[in-house]
Write an enzyme that holds these catalytic residues in place. Structure first.
Site, PDB file in Angstrom:
ATOM      1  CG  HIS A 240      -2.505  -6.938  10.345  1.00  0.00           C
ATOM      2  ND1 HIS A 240      -1.323  -6.627   9.701  1.00  0.00           N
ATOM      3  CD2 HIS A 240      -3.166  -5.760  10.513  1.00  0.00           C
ATOM      4  CE1 HIS A 240      -1.289  -5.330   9.478  1.00  0.00           C
ATOM      5  NE2 HIS A 240      -2.382  -4.772   9.964  1.00  0.00           N
TER       6      HIS A 240
ATOM      7  CD  GLU B 245      -1.421  -0.081   3.648  1.00  0.00           C
ATOM      8  OE1 GLU B 245      -1.961   1.009   3.908  1.00  0.00           O
ATOM      9  OE2 GLU B 245      -1.711  -1.149   4.239  1.00  0.00           O
TER      10      GLU B 245
ATOM     11  CB  CYS C 262      -2.403  -4.614   6.346  1.00  0.00           C
ATOM     12  SG  CYS C 262      -1.829  -2.984   6.860  1.00  0.00           S
TER      13      CYS C 262
END
Length: 390
Positions: A233, A79, A111
């Site tokens: 994450h 990103e 993400c």
């Protein structure tokens, strides 16, 4: 036929900012970062290190000549793209010297995109079992000075070679994704830094985890006791810890809770020292788990929670294969300790240096410490990279 990760590598910048120094400069108690976020240091990139150089360094650390001759797809998830049209994977393909008859694409969904890249790689290899697919997650997390997100910056890339009969872990066919159209974190084209609704984003991360995990349990008829570790994450480790506690069933045996907590602690060791690397954060957690846990063994099942703001999330699992430990790098903590420590003033100069072009679209950069690959200049609006495989 099993499909999964055959090799995994990592690269980050050569400069590091200690969180205690940032806390002092921002008039904060150090514990707010070390305990509240569970972060100790952040990797900081100069202008000559970008997602292309980091991605290429990460991939170069694991690939050999046979890989370069047979890889037929390169997927770069990011990103922090450097071009609105040309895929970063094209630069990486050329810099590495991968054979020409390969597909090169870039993927984006905050993400989450690296997980989508792995899904695509798996489908490709199911159709073409002899293929090798290089999936790289490369990002530079960048926020404004004194902003709420400033302590959760970072930079790095994780490269994964996906093959049939892999030597690290094999994917299971149990992926479950969820999509929500929300504004918790976003960066319009006209902004160099993201907009963040921090509290809302935290709530969405945890609720996406809770609801997807609940549906995953129903579909797979399973619970946490069947997992030996769970990777999350990692925008910052404390949020992932909240996630683990969110799905930790109180009815689980204490031995299961202890096992999951211990392996979670191993999975955040690298992130504590590197910070947020967006698309690569989940897989840096996997690498940290594999290289630091002393209890994992072949056959163990690892769960994954991938999350990308905006939002898409996915839960899936994989099993370790026999001999996986031979494919790892056990001295990575020593490598991270070799980074040059910089002051807050130096961090602000490095991290917020602008690229200024002349009327013809040219510029040269100051010399900084980088990995083997780096951005040397921009000539006629074209990015010129230097470096070569060892």
């Amino acid at each position: 036929m099993t499909i999964g990760i055959d090799k995994i590598g990592f690269a980050t910048s050569q400069y590091v900012l200690q969180m205690k120094d940032l806390a002092q400069a921002r008039n904060q108690e150090p514990e707010k970062f070390s305990q509240g976020l569970m972060l100790d240091a952040l990797s900081i990139t100069p202008v000559t290190d970008d997602i292309i150089s980091l991605a290429t360094d990460a991939a170069a650390s694991i690939l050999d000549q046979e890989d370069l001759a047979t890889i037929d797809m390169v997927i770069l998830a990011t990103e922090s793209s450097v071009d609105q049209s040309k895929a970063g994977a094209v630069y990486v393909h050329q810099l590495l010297g991968i054979q020409p008859f390969a597909r090169a694409i870039e993927m984006k969904e905050a993400c989450y995109a690296a997980t989508a890249g792995l899904d695509y790689a798996k489908l490709h290899i199911e159709k073409h079992p002899k293929s090798r697919v290089l999936v790289i997650a490369s990002d530079i997390a960048k926020y404004g000075i004194n902003s709420s997100g400033e302590p959760t910056q970072g930079a790095g890339a994780v490269a994964m070679l996906v093959t049939a009969e892999p030597r690290i872990l094999s994917f299971n066919d149990d992926n479950l994704a969820q999509t929500r159209d929300i504004y918790d974190f976003w960066r319009p084209n006209y902004s160099s830094t993201p907009f963040v609704d921090g509290m809302f984003s935290t709530k969405q991360y945890l609720d996406c985890l809770k609801t997807t995990w609940s549906e995953y349990q129903k579909r797979q008829e399973t619970d946490l006791s069947s997992f030996d570790a769970f990777c999350f994450h990692l925008p910052f480790p404390k949020l992932a810890l909240k996630g683990l506690n969110k799905i930790m069933d109180k009815s689980l045996e204490d031995s299961v809770k202890t096992r999951l907590q211990d392996n979670f602690d191993h999975s955040i060791q690298y992130s504590r020292l590197v910070g947020n690397i967006y698309t690569g954060s989940l897989y840096l957690g996997l690498l940290s788990l594999l290289e630091n846990s002393t209890t994992l063994k072949a056959g163990d099942k690892i769960g994954f929670f991938s999350y990308g703001s905006g939002a898409v999330c996915e839960i899936f699992s994989a099993n370790l294969v026999e001999g996986y430990e031979k494919m790892l790098h056990k001295d990575r903590l020593d490598d991270l300790n070799q980074r040059q420590v910089i002051s807050v003033e130096q961090y602000e100069q490095l991290f917020y240096e602008d690229i200024t072009l002349d009327d013809e679209g040219n510029t040269d950069f100051n010399s900084y410490q980088t990995g083997a690959f780096y951005l040397e200049s921009i000539q006629g609006h074209k990015r010129i990279y230097k470096g070569k495989m060892k």
